[in-house]
Design a protein around this motif. Structure first.
Motif, short mmCIF file in Angstrom:
data_model
loop_
_atom_site.label_atom_id
_atom_site.label_comp_id
_atom_site.label_asym_id
_atom_site.label_seq_id
_atom_site.Cartn_x
_atom_site.Cartn_y
_atom_site.Cartn_z
N UNK A 1 -16.75 8.83 4.03
CA UNK A 1 -18.25 8.40 4.27
C UNK A 1 -18.77 8.87 5.78
N UNK A 2 -19.71 9.49 5.70
CA UNK A 2 -20.53 9.76 6.85
C UNK A 2 -21.89 8.99 6.89
N UNK A 3 -21.77 7.78 7.56
CA UNK A 3 -23.20 6.93 7.24
C UNK A 3 -24.26 7.49 7.30
N UNK A 4 -25.12 7.40 6.36
CA UNK A 4 -26.46 7.86 6.40
C UNK A 4 -26.54 9.10 6.03
N UNK A 5 -25.45 9.82 5.87
CA UNK A 5 -25.59 11.51 5.65
C UNK A 5 -25.06 11.82 4.07
N UNK A 6 -23.77 11.39 3.83
CA UNK A 6 -22.96 11.73 2.56
C UNK A 6 -21.97 10.77 2.34
N UNK A 7 -21.39 10.94 1.22
CA UNK A 7 -20.11 9.95 0.58
C UNK A 7 -19.37 11.04 -0.37
N UNK A 8 -18.13 11.03 -0.39
CA UNK A 8 -17.33 11.64 -1.43
C UNK A 8 -16.01 10.71 -1.62
N UNK A 9 -15.96 10.30 -3.02
CA UNK A 9 -15.02 9.43 -3.43
C UNK A 9 -14.15 9.97 -4.72
N UNK A 10 -13.10 9.64 -4.98
CA UNK A 10 -12.33 9.77 -6.16
C UNK A 10 -10.76 9.30 -6.33
N UNK A 11 -10.22 9.54 -7.60
CA UNK A 11 -8.91 9.05 -7.78
C UNK A 11 -8.12 9.86 -7.90
N UNK A 12 -6.94 9.93 -7.26
CA UNK A 12 -5.97 10.89 -7.22
C UNK A 12 -4.59 10.43 -7.93
N UNK A 13 -3.86 11.39 -8.42
CA UNK A 13 -2.58 11.35 -9.29
C UNK A 13 -1.63 12.09 -8.64
N UNK A 14 -0.28 11.66 -8.55
CA UNK A 14 0.55 12.67 -7.89
C UNK A 14 2.10 12.44 -8.14
N UNK A 15 2.85 13.19 -7.29
CA UNK A 15 4.14 13.03 -7.44
C UNK A 15 4.76 12.84 -6.13
N UNK A 16 5.79 11.80 -5.94
CA UNK A 16 6.71 11.82 -4.64
C UNK A 16 7.86 12.08 -4.60
N UNK A 17 8.55 12.49 -3.73
CA UNK A 17 10.07 12.73 -3.88
C UNK A 17 10.60 12.38 -2.40
N UNK A 18 11.71 12.33 -2.37
CA UNK A 18 12.49 12.04 -1.11
C UNK A 18 14.00 12.15 -1.19
N UNK A 19 14.62 12.59 -0.17
CA UNK A 19 15.86 12.74 -0.06
C UNK A 19 16.35 12.18 1.40
N UNK A 20 17.35 11.16 1.10
CA UNK A 20 17.77 10.30 2.31
C UNK A 20 19.21 10.71 2.46
N UNK A 21 19.75 11.25 3.57
CA UNK A 21 21.15 11.24 4.07
C UNK A 21 21.58 10.16 4.91
N UNK A 22 22.95 10.05 4.85
CA UNK A 22 23.60 9.12 5.76
C UNK A 22 24.30 10.00 6.90
N UNK A 23 24.22 9.26 8.20
CA UNK A 23 25.20 9.76 9.17
C UNK A 23 26.04 8.63 9.60
N UNK A 24 27.09 8.97 10.45
CA UNK A 24 27.71 7.82 10.88
C UNK A 24 26.65 6.63 11.92
N UNK A 25 25.70 7.37 12.48
CA UNK A 25 24.91 6.51 13.53
C UNK A 25 23.70 6.26 12.81
N UNK A 26 23.36 6.66 11.48
CA UNK A 26 22.00 6.50 10.98
C UNK A 26 21.72 7.13 9.89
#
Length: 170
Positions: free
Chosen positions: A16-41
């Motif tokens: 939103x830019x008050x008094x100027x414009x507005x843009x809105x919508x729904x999104x769908x997506x994919x998320x992925x992650x890889x987590x590796x372990x170390x001795x200290x973290x």
């Protein structure tokens, strides 16, 4: 807690830019992650991709404005285990790209164009974990601050067909 994760994501975008414009919508997506372990973290690679259509109201109205969002983060942290809970402070680097494709004309004849937003940031966070039972189930909460490093906004004004040059802002 190392290994691969894959999932879906739903979100709602509102700009939103008050008094100027507005843009809105729904999104769908994919998320992925890889987590590796170390001795200290640990270390982690997180990725997210979302797409969806927005509606616009300002200098007229327009529907079906496609948004595409890509985000990639590389994190590193340590696990601090205490009696009954753990804390994991972390930091990293992140990149976020949003392409907003508003090419076409609004209901009043105003010309739209594409906007490409690119950001580099440093995620600084802390995850708190509480074990629930012996089979490694847990509840985790995360507090994160994303420190903005630099950005670039490209407005493809040449899309309007009005003879305007593309503009890049840093």
């Amino acid at each position: 807690f190392g290994g691969w994760e894959l999932g879906g994501q739903l979100s709602r975008y509102v700009y939103v830019e008050p008094g100027e414009m507005r843009e809105w919508g729904d999104k769908a997506g994919i998320v992925g992650a890889y987590t590796g372990l170390r001795e200290d973290g640990f270390y982690a690679l997180n990725m997210r991709y979302e797409v969806g259509d927005n509606a616009y109201s300002g200098s007229g109205t327009m529907d079906k404005i496609t948004d595409k969002l890509l985000e990639v983060r590389l994190l590193s942290g340590v696990d601090c285990v205490y009696s009954g809970f753990s804390l994991a402070p972390y930091f990293g680097v992140g990149y976020r790209q949003l392409l907003n494709d508003a090419r076409g004309t609004t209901s009043t004849g105003a010309h739209g164009y594409r906007r490409l937003s690119q950001y580099f940031y440093v995620p600084l966070g802390l995850t708190h974990r509480i074990p629930l039972n012996a089979d490694s189930s847990r509840i985790a909460t995360t507090l994160e601050y994303d420190l903005f490093v630099s950005g670039r906004q490209t407005s493809y004004l040449s899309d309007t067909g009005q003879g305007f040059p593309d503009v890049v802002n840093h």
